[in-house]
Design an enzyme around this catalytic site. Structure first.
Site, mmCIF file in Angstrom:
data_model
loop_
_atom_site.group_PDB
_atom_site.id
_atom_site.type_symbol
_atom_site.label_atom_id
_atom_site.label_comp_id
_atom_site.label_asym_id
_atom_site.label_seq_id
_atom_site.Cartn_x
_atom_site.Cartn_y
_atom_site.Cartn_z
ATOM 1 N N GLU A 1 0.822 -1.218 0.000
ATOM 2 C CA GLU A 1 0.000 0.000 0.000
ATOM 3 C C GLU A 1 0.858 1.272 0.000
ATOM 4 O O GLU A 1 0.847 2.044 0.962
ATOM 5 C CB GLU A 1 -0.951 0.014 1.197
ATOM 6 N N GLU B 1 -6.386 -8.265 0.069
ATOM 7 C CA GLU B 1 -6.773 -8.201 1.486
ATOM 8 C C GLU B 1 -8.245 -7.870 1.611
ATOM 9 O O GLU B 1 -8.753 -6.990 0.915
ATOM 10 C CB GLU B 1 -6.014 -7.080 2.211
#
Ligand code: GAL
Length: 665
Positions: free
Chosen positions: A161, A314
């Site tokens: 991320e 995720e």
């Protein structure tokens, strides 16, 4: 339709090999090795075939500069291989060890106010720091050399991320280099930034800084360029690590995980640099529009993957722990949302994380194995999902999700439109995109996303919720699309600025004004929070416009108030302009009607609200997002791949129920 990958690259199919990947982030370094044995037993029970390892393992792998402690990872990789579980191996570069900041303080990013982001959390690295990049490259090189030929390795996961901004000195130097490449001369920069305003003219490159804390509003193009620069710098960090692993393992696909509708990364640009596009998705289980939030993200990620399969890297099996109040997922919701991802193109359904941590900042964030352990409801539901994904994998993987509708979305426009000094702080770009996607989702229509400069000719309908900034190339593209017979619907504040965030003469590009039949855009009239504008047949929210139109183009007018009688919605041939944000039902009905005229219909007629239909390959997914059972008519004879049951003419979907229908011969 969407951009085609330029190299003969490995893809998600190399990792899935006909199965849907199922698993999650696995952080074995948080547990004694005895626990690994139990992990493997439970993973097998749950049908886990993929784990993502090493995302935050830098301090464990390199506890002091140059040291390498690979023993634990050797044992872990072997253990996974022994049990047939593939490893998505991460470079650990999202969280440098404490020694990095201590020895190289310049690796720590600074915020706009000059405050240092110290170690003790994560993501405390400056994208522009030479020391950070050197150490990140070294650990990546050694990981790739050591595990590149390990049979458990299925994919590389670079960093995590990417999201850091840095306003420090090394970033300032890098920003100047980036600007020199872009503009060549300071004069060109002054012109692009409009520095004649407020005496901001630069006399040399050395005067240019990141847009640090200032007395009052900053130069918007300066801020816009800094956002572009930040996205590019992070992309350089990604590409540097990617190139290292690629050199060792050209046959292994590479990804980095995106955040949902995250403002900081130009994900169109990034996706083109990945072999697998992956994303993290955490809608609020309490949000009545959580399912639509999921769908939006799924449609966007699939489109970034050029319409092909993508990876849900995720999601949460239960609660997250970063909202104000964090609710678990009610029974059945994890399954429903996992199958929704598959319906909308995912070939990998994974979680953060495998086993809920007992310590650290995320000890109350769920895992596939929660604190309740294997008897817990969460794990029991995970097992069911694993079994069902295994059942449908062969029929599903690699198949496309087709869409006749594209929503245009673009980061530069988002960045430019979100600056200070606007007419309304009530207008939130992401919320406007959500509203338009919601309208189409509630009309049971499947949408793709596209960049405004993509080839749009494959779509019957193109909608632009809001593209405040449009390049000339994008405007040419929209005009050509309509000329070629396409239907285009644009929302308010579209085509206002050019790529330097300079307002186009007349407040909207003249070619667009001609396209929609706008003679003069006199004024923008933003609406106060909670107030609405009456229009013929509906109410508008957020915004309204004082438009003088050509004859015959008004499809609906404002009623009452200052704008009484002026056009709210304009239509000229295949081009529509909506100068407000209609309330949800009105926008749904408007877009459904326009779609139908353009020849786009939902997969089934008469679907109840809350039932989502998606065609993927030859299969029809029906997902009930409601808690009440519903009956859906499905003409013909089908078989539900999840249960093997025959379905003739109607199917009953219970609370959060799903069927995956294949037509019977
Ligand atoms: C993601 C992140 C994970 C974990 C998760 C919690 O943003 O990649 O490491 O923090 O959020 O929801």
């Amino acid at each position: 339709m969407d951009p085609t990958p330029t190299r003969n690259a490995p893809s998600l199919a190399d990792a899935t090999r006909g199965r849907i990947l199922f698993g999650g982030d696995y952080n074995p370094e948080q547990w004694p090795e005895e626990t690994w044995q139990e992990d493997v037993r439970l993973m097998k029970e749950a049908g886990v075939n993929s784990v993502t390892v090493g995302v935050f393992s830098w301090a464990k792998l390199e506890p002091r500069p140059g040291a390498r402690e690979f023993g634990w990872l050797d044992r872990l990789m072997d253990l996974m291989h022994e049990h047939g579980i593939g490893v998505v191996l991460a470079t650990p570069t999202a969280s440098p060890p404490p020694w990095m900041g201590r020895l190289h303080p310049e690796t720590l990013p600074r915020d706009e106010d000059g405050r240092v982001e110290w170690w003790g959390s994560r993501q405390h690295f400056s994208h522009s720091s030479a020391a950070y990049r050197r150490h990140a490259a070294a650990v990546t090189e050694d990981l790739a050399a050591r595990y590149g030929s390990h049979p458990a390795l299925t994919m590389w996961h670079i960093n995590n991320e990417y999201c850091t901004f840095d306003y420090g000195d090394e970033a300032a130097a890098a920003f100047r280099r980036w600007l020199q490449d872009k503009y060549g001369t300071v004069e060109a920069l002054n012109r692009a930034w409009g520095t004649a305003f407020w005496s901001q003219g630069y006399d040399g490159w050395h005067e240019v800084l990141p847009p640090r804390h200032a007395h009052y509003m900053k130069n918007p193009t300066h801020v816009l360029d800094f956002k572009r620069f930040t996205s590019d710098m992070l992309l350089e960090c990604y590409a540097a690590e990617r190139d290292i692993v690629r050199r060792h393992t050209p046959h292994i696909p590479v990804t980095t995980n995106f955040m949902p509708l995250w403002v900081g990364q130009d994900a169109w640009k990034w996706a083109a640099e990945e072999d697998v596009v992956s994303v993290d998705s955490y809608p609020d289980p309490r949000d009545p529009l959580g399912a639509q939030d999921n769908a939006l993200l799924q449609d966007m990620t699939r489109s970034q993957a050029a319409g092909g399969p993508w990876m849900l890297m995720e999601q949460a099996a239960g609660p997250v722990n970063w909202r104000g109040v964090n609710h678990p997922k009610p029974r059945g919701l994890n399954r429903l949302w996992s199958l929704q991802a598959v319906a909308r193109g995912a070939d990998a359904v994974c979680y953060f994380q495998w086993r809920q941590s007992r310590q650290g900042a995320e000890k109350f964030h769920s895992g596939m194995v929660s604190h309740a352990g294997e008897r817990g409801r969460t794990f029991q539901e995970v097992k069911r999902i694993g079994a069902e994904l295994a059942r449908i994998g062969t029929e599903v993987t690699g198949t496309p999700v087709l869409s006749d509708i594209a929503i245009l979305h673009e980061w530069n426009s988002w960045w430019a439109g979100a600056q200070d000094g606007r007419l309304s702080s009530e207008v939130d770009y992401a919320e406007v995109v959500r509203a338009w996607h919601r309208a189409l989702w509630e009309a049971h229509l499947t949408t793709a996303f596209a960049h405004p400069e993509h080839d749009l000719t494959g779509y019957r309908l193109v909608v632009v919720p809001q593209l405040y900034l449009l390049t000339d190339a994008a405007i040419d593209n929209l005009l050509a699309y309509v000329r070629g017979g396409g239907t285009l619907v644009c929302g308010f504040l579209t085509g206002v600025a050019d790529e330097d965030d300079r307002v186009r003469p007349g407040g909207m590009d003249v070619r667009l004004r001609e396209l929609f039949g706008i003679r003069t855009l006199h004024e923008w009239w933003p609406l106060d929070a909670g107030s609405t504008a009456e229009c013929e047949g509906f109410r508008g929210t957020l915004w309204s416009e004082e438009i003088e139109a050509e004859d015959g183009v008004a499809a609906a007018r404002y009623e009452g108030g200052e704008l009484h009688g002026l056009p709210a919605v304009l239509r000229r041939g295949g081009a529509w302009y909506v100068s407000t944000l209609p309330e949800p039902e009105a926008l749904r009905d408007l877009l459904a009607r326009i779609a139908e005229d353009a020849g786009v219909r939902p997969p089934l007629d008469g679907l109840p609200a809350g039932v989502e239909p998606v065609r993927r390959g030859g299969l029809l997914f029906l997902l009930n997002h409601g808690r009440d059972a519903v009956t859906v008519s499905v003409p013909g004879r089908h078989r539900d791949l999840l249960t093997g049951a025959d379905v003739a003419e109607t199917v009953e979907l219970g609370r959060y129920g799903v069927v995956v229908l294949e037509e019977s011969q």
